[in-house]
Design a protein around this motif. Structure first.
Motif, PDB file in Angstrom:
ATOM      1  N   SER A 171       0.829  -1.210   0.000  1.00 22.88           N
ATOM      2  CA  SER A 171       0.000   0.000   0.000  1.00 22.88           C
ATOM      3  C   SER A 171       0.860   1.255   0.000  1.00 22.88           C
ATOM      4  O   SER A 171       0.622   2.171  -0.783  1.00 22.88           O
ATOM      5  N   VAL A 172       1.855   1.295   0.872  1.00 14.67           N
ATOM      6  CA  VAL A 172       2.737   2.468   0.942  1.00 14.67           C
ATOM      7  C   VAL A 172       3.451   2.666  -0.395  1.00 14.67           C
ATOM      8  O   VAL A 172       3.514   3.789  -0.914  1.00 14.67           O
ATOM      9  N   ASN A 173       3.966   1.587  -0.974  1.00 14.07           N
ATOM     10  CA  ASN A 173       4.665   1.702  -2.255  1.00 14.07           C
ATOM     11  C   ASN A 173       3.724   2.116  -3.378  1.00 14.07           C
ATOM     12  O   ASN A 173       4.088   2.925  -4.239  1.00 14.07           O
ATOM     13  N   MET A 174       2.501   1.569  -3.398  1.00 16.28           N
ATOM     14  CA  MET A 174       1.525   1.929  -4.435  1.00 16.28           C
ATOM     15  C   MET A 174       1.125   3.403  -4.304  1.00 16.28           C
ATOM     16  O   MET A 174       1.012   4.119  -5.306  1.00 16.28           O
ATOM     17  N   ILE A 175       0.922   3.854  -3.063  1.00 15.45           N
ATOM     18  CA  ILE A 175       0.561   5.260  -2.843  1.00 15.45           C
ATOM     19  C   ILE A 175       1.660   6.165  -3.404  1.00 15.45           C
ATOM     20  O   ILE A 175       1.380   7.108  -4.131  1.00 15.45           O
ATOM     21  N   PHE A 176       2.896   5.860  -3.076  1.00 14.50           N
ATOM     22  CA  PHE A 176       4.002   6.680  -3.559  1.00 14.50           C
ATOM     23  C   PHE A 176       4.084   6.654  -5.080  1.00 14.50           C
ATOM     24  O   PHE A 176       4.175   7.702  -5.738  1.00 14.50           O
ATOM     25  N   GLN A 177       4.050   5.472  -5.661  1.00  9.53           N
ATOM     26  CA  GLN A 177       4.204   5.340  -7.111  1.00  9.53           C
ATOM     27  C   GLN A 177       3.054   5.986  -7.873  1.00  9.53           C
ATOM     28  O   GLN A 177       3.268   6.656  -8.887  1.00  9.53           O
ATOM     29  N   LEU A 178       1.823   5.802  -7.405  1.00  6.55           N
ATOM     30  CA  LEU A 178       0.677   6.358  -8.126  1.00  6.55           C
ATOM     31  C   LEU A 178       0.508   7.857  -7.890  1.00  6.55           C
ATOM     32  O   LEU A 178      -0.128   8.546  -8.676  1.00  6.55           O
ATOM     33  N   THR A 179       1.121   8.360  -6.819  1.00 10.03           N
ATOM     34  CA  THR A 179       1.066   9.792  -6.546  1.00 10.03           C
ATOM     35  C   THR A 179       2.177  10.549  -7.275  1.00 10.03           C
ATOM     36  O   THR A 179       1.954  11.660  -7.754  1.00 10.03           O
ATOM     37  N   PHE A 180       3.350   9.944  -7.388  1.00 12.31           N
ATOM     38  CA  PHE A 180       4.502  10.640  -7.971  1.00 12.31           C
ATOM     39  C   PHE A 180       5.139   9.921  -9.155  1.00 12.31           C
ATOM     40  O   PHE A 180       6.099  10.420  -9.734  1.00 12.31           O
ATOM     41  N   GLY A 192       4.131   9.147 -12.264  1.00 14.14           N
ATOM     42  CA  GLY A 192       3.739   9.396 -13.647  1.00 14.14           C
ATOM     43  C   GLY A 192       4.911   9.885 -14.472  1.00 14.14           C
ATOM     44  O   GLY A 192       5.976  10.217 -13.947  1.00 14.14           O
ATOM     45  N   PRO A 193       4.734   9.936 -15.791  1.00 11.34           N
ATOM     46  CA  PRO A 193       5.837  10.340 -16.666  1.00 11.34           C
ATOM     47  C   PRO A 193       6.387  11.725 -16.349  1.00 11.34           C
ATOM     48  O   PRO A 193       7.572  11.980 -16.524  1.00 11.34           O
ATOM     49  N   ASP A 194       5.549  12.630 -15.842  1.00 13.36           N
ATOM     50  CA  ASP A 194       6.022  13.977 -15.510  1.00 13.36           C
ATOM     51  C   ASP A 194       6.207  14.160 -14.005  1.00 13.36           C
ATOM     52  O   ASP A 194       6.393  15.265 -13.532  1.00 13.36           O
ATOM     53  N   GLY A 195       6.141  13.064 -13.258  1.00  8.52           N
ATOM     54  CA  GLY A 195       6.326  13.118 -11.813  1.00  8.52           C
ATOM     55  C   GLY A 195       5.100  13.522 -11.029  1.00  8.52           C
ATOM     56  O   GLY A 195       5.138  13.628  -9.818  1.00  8.52           O
ATOM     57  N   THR A 211      -8.162   6.916 -19.337  1.00  7.21           N
ATOM     58  CA  THR A 211      -8.177   6.585 -20.754  1.00  7.21           C
ATOM     59  C   THR A 211      -7.519   5.209 -20.910  1.00  7.21           C
ATOM     60  O   THR A 211      -6.842   4.733 -19.991  1.00  7.21           O
ATOM     61  N   PRO A 212      -7.696   4.559 -22.069  1.00  8.10           N
ATOM     62  CA  PRO A 212      -7.021   3.264 -22.262  1.00  8.10           C
ATOM     63  C   PRO A 212      -5.498   3.357 -22.070  1.00  8.10           C
ATOM     64  O   PRO A 212      -4.893   2.467 -21.471  1.00  8.10           O
ATOM     65  N   GLU A 213      -4.878   4.434 -22.539  1.00  9.73           N
ATOM     66  CA  GLU A 213      -3.429   4.590 -22.378  1.00  9.73           C
ATOM     67  C   GLU A 213      -3.054   4.786 -20.911  1.00  9.73           C
ATOM     68  O   GLU A 213      -2.114   4.165 -20.418  1.00  9.73           O
ATOM     69  N   THR A 214      -3.792   5.647 -20.218  1.00  8.43           N
ATOM     70  CA  THR A 214      -3.512   5.888 -18.799  1.00  8.43           C
ATOM     71  C   THR A 214      -3.731   4.623 -17.984  1.00  8.43           C
ATOM     72  O   THR A 214      -2.924   4.292 -17.117  1.00  8.43           O
ATOM     73  N   GLU A 215      -4.809   3.912 -18.266  1.00  8.08           N
ATOM     74  CA  GLU A 215      -5.083   2.675 -17.532  1.00  8.08           C
ATOM     75  C   GLU A 215      -3.972   1.654 -17.774  1.00  8.08           C
ATOM     76  O   GLU A 215      -3.526   0.981 -16.845  1.00  8.08           O
ATOM     77  N   SER A 216      -3.482   1.558 -19.001  1.00  8.01           N
ATOM     78  CA  SER A 216      -2.370   0.654 -19.310  1.00  8.01           C
ATOM     79  C   SER A 216      -1.121   1.050 -18.532  1.00  8.01           C
ATOM     80  O   SER A 216      -0.418   0.190 -17.985  1.00  8.01           O
ATOM     81  N   ASP A 217      -0.843   2.351 -18.459  1.00  8.99           N
ATOM     82  CA  ASP A 217       0.312   2.843 -17.698  1.00  8.99           C
ATOM     83  C   ASP A 217       0.169   2.513 -16.213  1.00  8.99           C
ATOM     84  O   ASP A 217       1.136   2.116 -15.559  1.00  8.99           O
ATOM     85  N   LEU A 250      -1.664   0.076 -14.832  1.00 10.54           N
ATOM     86  CA  LEU A 250      -1.525  -1.374 -14.628  1.00 10.54           C
ATOM     87  C   LEU A 250      -0.061  -1.796 -14.674  1.00 10.54           C
ATOM     88  O   LEU A 250       0.381  -2.612 -13.864  1.00 10.54           O
ATOM     89  N   ASP A 251       0.701  -1.222 -15.603  1.00 13.63           N
ATOM     90  CA  ASP A 251       2.125  -1.531 -15.706  1.00 13.63           C
ATOM     91  C   ASP A 251       2.869  -1.072 -14.455  1.00 13.63           C
ATOM     92  O   ASP A 251       3.703  -1.806 -13.914  1.00 13.63           O
ATOM     93  N   LEU A 252       2.559   0.120 -13.966  1.00 14.47           N
ATOM     94  CA  LEU A 252       3.198   0.647 -12.756  1.00 14.47           C
ATOM     95  C   LEU A 252       2.867  -0.222 -11.546  1.00 14.47           C
ATOM     96  O   LEU A 252       3.742  -0.531 -10.728  1.00 14.47           O
ATOM     97  N   ILE A 253       1.619  -0.640 -11.425  1.00 19.70           N
ATOM     98  CA  ILE A 253       1.207  -1.502 -10.312  1.00 19.70           C
ATOM     99  C   ILE A 253       1.950  -2.834 -10.385  1.00 19.70           C
ATOM    100  O   ILE A 253       2.477  -3.324  -9.389  1.00 19.70           O
ATOM    101  N   ARG A 254       2.001  -3.437 -11.573  1.00 16.76           N
ATOM    102  CA  ARG A 254       2.686  -4.723 -11.750  1.00 16.76           C
ATOM    103  C   ARG A 254       4.177  -4.591 -11.373  1.00 16.76           C
ATOM    104  O   ARG A 254       4.702  -5.400 -10.605  1.00 16.76           O
ATOM    105  N   ARG A 255       4.850  -3.562 -11.871  1.00  7.53           N
ATOM    106  CA  ARG A 255       6.272  -3.374 -11.571  1.00  7.53           C
ATOM    107  C   ARG A 255       6.495  -3.117 -10.078  1.00  7.53           C
ATOM    108  O   ARG A 255       7.449  -3.628  -9.487  1.00  7.53           O
TER     109      ARG A 255
END
Length: 126
Positions: A43-52, A54-57, A66-72, A74-79
């Motif tokens: 949870s802590v790692n997901m909060i950090f990654q999904l908050t900061f 993104g491609p522009d931080g 959007t389909p592109e954002t959702e794909s990004d 999902l990829d971030l969550i998986r990694r």
């Protein structure tokens, strides 16, 4: 409380959903272990990654799904999940916005941990 097998998933200080320390009735810090510790750490790692993360931080909370954002996302969550040594495989990920909460994502993960297969639910956002 974790079983002996779950001890392999670690232990640490328990945190509330708001990431505040949790206390026992006597004022001592509450601890988390086993699957609760794994969920807390993810949870802590997901909060950090999904908050900061993104491609522009700026992150992904509040952005249109959007389909592109959702794909990004999902990829971030998986990694992020696979970066934790206790996670061997991510079998599935489902992400949705909390009803009426543009800045909140509910994440359902089916993972294979170092000890067994688990379904985890993580809420990220307000």
């Amino acid at each position: 409380m974790a079983t002996t097998e779950e001890d392999a998933l670690g232990s640490g200080i328990a945190l509330s959903d708001d990431l505040d320390f949790m206390l026992q009735d006597n004022g001592d810090l509450l601890s988390a272990s086993g699957i609760e510790e794994l969920e807390k750490d993810l949870s802590v790692n997901m909060i950090f990654q999904l908050t900061f993360g993104g491609p522009d931080g700026s992150g992904y909370l509040g952005t249109p799904l959007t389909p592109e954002t959702e794909s990004d996302i999902l990829d971030l969550i998986r990694r992020t999940a696979l970066s934790d040594e206790r996670i061997n495989t991510v079998k599935s990920i489902f992400v949705r916005r909390s009803p009426g909460q543009r800045n909140t994502l509910e994440i359902e993960l089916d993972v294979v941990t170092s000890i067994d297969e688990r379904s985890l639910v993580i809420t990220v956002g307000e």
